[in-house]
Motif scaffolding. Structure first.
Motif: not given
Length: 169
Positions: A112-113, A131-132
């Protein structure tokens, strides 16, 4: 570095400060350790510990080098305090504070990160990721944690369906 807490008050007339921390109980802070105080955003100024004594499980009374008056200590109130990971690693082996920099891996979605920070909200810990381009907070609750791999620095987690998607909409 790991954010450990913040300075909440002064103590006495000799410039002692009260450090409210989230490392749990134990005597992890010692003389000659270094506290990095964030005087301005992302400016971590080292302060050497001259004396540290436990006030309770969440607070230390600390004297640091070059802060020897109440006036000097008052300027530090509200400032975030950081320590190097090795100071905590010796005393606290299971604290989510040590997970900063770990990769968060979902059992279904994969990586996921990277965990940028962890924050405590009541009794629960939250991992902060980007995220993004959006800040995402993921609960680090025992029921969802599958594996914490300290050696390879990753956490495997079983996230509820759609949790990450809520942030990205």
């Amino acid at each position: 570095m790991v954010r450990i807490g913040k300075i909440v008050a002064t103590h006495g007339l000799q410039g002692a400060i009260i450090l409210k921390h989230i490392a749990g109980s134990g005597n992890w802070l010692k003389k000659d350790d270094v506290l990095f105080i964030e005087l301005r955003k992302e400016s971590y100024i080292p302060h050497f510990v001259l004396q540290a004594k436990t006030a309770n499980d969440e607070e230390y009374i600390v004297n640091v080098e070059d802060v020897d008056t109440v006036e000097a200590a008052k300027k530090l109130i509200g400032k975030q305090v950081y320590v190097k990971e090795d100071i905590l690693a010796e005393a606290v082996t299971d604290s989510p504070l040590l997970w900063i920099g770990f990769n968060l891996v979902d059992v279904n979605k994969g990586t996921i990160g990277q965990i940028e920070d962890v924050v405590q909200a009541g009794p629960q810990w939250l991992a902060k990721l980007t995220i993004e381009g959006k800040e995402v907070l993921v609960p680090l609750v025992e029921q969802m944690l599958v594996d914490v791999n300290m050696r390879n620095k990753y956490i495997r987690i079983d996230l509820p369906e759609g949790l990450i998607d809520v942030y990205l909409q």
